[in-house]
Design a protein around this motif. Structure first.
Motif, short mmCIF file in Angstrom:
data_model
loop_
_atom_site.label_atom_id
_atom_site.label_comp_id
_atom_site.label_asym_id
_atom_site.label_seq_id
_atom_site.Cartn_x
_atom_site.Cartn_y
_atom_site.Cartn_z
N GLY A 165 41.36 95.64 36.75
CA GLY A 165 41.30 95.05 38.09
C GLY A 165 42.24 95.66 39.08
N GLN A 166 42.85 96.81 38.72
CA GLN A 166 43.82 97.50 39.58
C GLN A 166 44.99 96.59 39.95
N ALA A 167 45.57 95.97 38.92
CA ALA A 167 46.74 95.12 39.10
C ALA A 167 47.78 95.52 38.07
N TYR A 168 48.67 96.43 38.46
CA TYR A 168 49.73 96.91 37.60
C TYR A 168 51.07 96.33 38.06
N GLY A 169 51.88 95.86 37.10
CA GLY A 169 53.18 95.30 37.43
C GLY A 169 53.13 94.07 38.31
N PRO A 170 52.26 93.09 38.01
CA PRO A 170 52.19 91.90 38.87
C PRO A 170 53.45 91.06 38.74
N GLY A 171 54.00 90.63 39.87
CA GLY A 171 55.21 89.83 39.78
C GLY A 171 55.81 89.49 41.12
N HIS A 172 57.06 89.10 41.10
CA HIS A 172 57.84 88.59 42.24
C HIS A 172 56.96 87.74 43.16
N ASN A 173 56.63 86.59 42.66
CA ASN A 173 55.63 85.71 43.26
C ASN A 173 56.25 84.58 44.06
N SER A 174 55.42 83.80 44.71
CA SER A 174 55.79 82.46 45.19
C SER A 174 54.54 81.59 45.12
N PHE A 175 54.66 80.32 45.53
CA PHE A 175 53.58 79.36 45.39
C PHE A 175 53.32 78.63 46.71
N PHE A 176 52.08 78.15 46.86
CA PHE A 176 51.75 77.28 47.99
C PHE A 176 50.53 76.45 47.60
N GLN A 177 50.29 75.41 48.38
CA GLN A 177 49.09 74.58 48.18
C GLN A 177 48.08 74.87 49.28
N SER A 178 46.81 74.61 48.97
CA SER A 178 45.74 74.77 49.94
C SER A 178 45.95 73.84 51.12
#
Length: 354
Positions: A284-297
């Motif tokens: 899916g062309q997603a290498y090294g996924p990280g340093h995230n955050s979160f939110f609600q709809s």
């Protein structure tokens, strides 16, 4: 994004292995053109460039930030699926004379005690690497008003490399979590927590919550735990963090779990997952996924994760990292189920309420 001056790149190269997941480099390979979204769908990536994405919602507005390397920029939007067309405002740039001039990383915007605060990491050019700094703004809208420099967050009894500050509120108290070195001589990045007396002051002590102990946390050099993010659900508090060095394709997310009423300063309050909870998806062309955050709809019925990833292997810590978002669910045991990074260009339903 503004191009960084050549002097910045020279200093970045000198930083060596200290320049972890926040370093910048000009894009070399761009993601393929995404599928054309519809009125009810969107596609990833949300932007071409966007390491270390951060989102906070206040009322009906989302405010977004990511690492630019040279300044602090806030994007303002009513719809996260339309982040690419959001109004972008430079809210702060380093002064000509000062202690926080270089390698500005991982900004986070928080609303605390009726004011806005930006926590960011920068190299003060005096103390052997990065420290965490804070800005304050009393305007209701963080893209307006005046940002006041509250200075460096000092860790009582410690003055060592520190990045990726974020805030936890629990049991009527407030805490700072961050990634740092145990001692000046060690480059291993560990997760720490300390109680706060106000949004820019720690009262100590510093307690270590996690270190790179598993093999999946030790890819690349140095071993890394960084980018802690707070996620709360039902009776649990989670710390979702990034593990392994950003120079590897195996940068991934790990998980710490505690009761929502536990004392977060006690290491015994936390249980660490022995396996990663979000990993690369080469197809899916997603290498090294990280340093995230979160939110609600917008309607509050859906939970979403936003993270960065590279579209091709071997692209490391630079500006090929683009922000992507996807909905996630919850397992029967109450822990988050982030699934697999969605493939670039896949049409996804917009967050509910948009």
């Amino acid at each position: 994004m503004l191009l960084l001056r050549s002097s910045f790149w020279a200093s970045l190269l000198l930083a060596g292995t200290l320049a972890c997941s926040k370093s910048s480099a000009p894009p070399t390979v761009s993601p393929p053109p995404p599928t054309v979204p519809t009125a009810t769908s969107f596609t990833n990536p949300l932007l071409t460039v966007g390491p270390d994405p951060w989102v906070i919602r206040r009322g009906d507005t989302y405010y977004y930030m990511h690492t630019t390397g040279g300044n602090l920029v806030i994007r303002k939007t009513a719809k996260m699926s339309e982040l690419g067309s959001a109004v972008s405002t430079v809210v702060w740039s380093p002064q000509q004379v000062g202690s926080n001039q270089r390698e500005i990383w991982a900004p986070e915007l928080h609303f605390l005690d009726g004011k806005w605060y930006i926590y960011y990491s920068a190299n003060p050019q005096c103390c052997g690497g990065h420290r965490i700094f804070v800005l304050e703004n009393s305007s209701p809208d963080p893209t307006t008003g005046t940002w006041v420099d509250k200075g460096r967050i000092a860790v009582p009894g410690q003055d060592v490399w520190a990045i990726d500050g974020t805030v936890l509120e629990q049991n009527g108290k407030r805490y700072l979590l961050w990634s740092g070195h145990e001692v000046a001589e060690s480059e291993v990045q560990r997760l720490y927590i300390s109680e706060m007396s106000n949004p820019w002051t720690l009262v100590g002590p510093r307690v270590e919550l996690s270190n790179p102990e598993y093999a999946w946390e030790r890819n690349g050099n140095p071993p890394v735990n960084e980018g802690p993010q707070i996620l709360k659900h039902a009776d649990k508090t989670f710390v979702v963090y990034s593990a392994s060095h950003c120079s590897t394709d195996d940068y991934a997310l790990g998980l710490l779990t505690a009761s929502s009423t536990a004392d977060p300063m006690q290491l015994s309050s936390w249980k660490k997952s022995a396996t990663p909870v979000f990993v690369k998806n080469p197809a899916g062309q997603a290498y090294g996924p990280g340093h995230n955050s979160f939110f609600q709809s917008k309607d509050g019925t859906e939970d979403w994760i936003i993270y960065h990833a590279n579209p091709q292997p071997g692209q490391g810590c630079g500006d090929n990292r683009s922000p992507r978002m996807q909905k996630f669910t919850w397992k029967a045991d109450g822990t988050p189920d982030f699934g697999t990074p969605v493939a670039v260009g896949t049409a996804l339903p917009r967050p509910a309420g948009e």
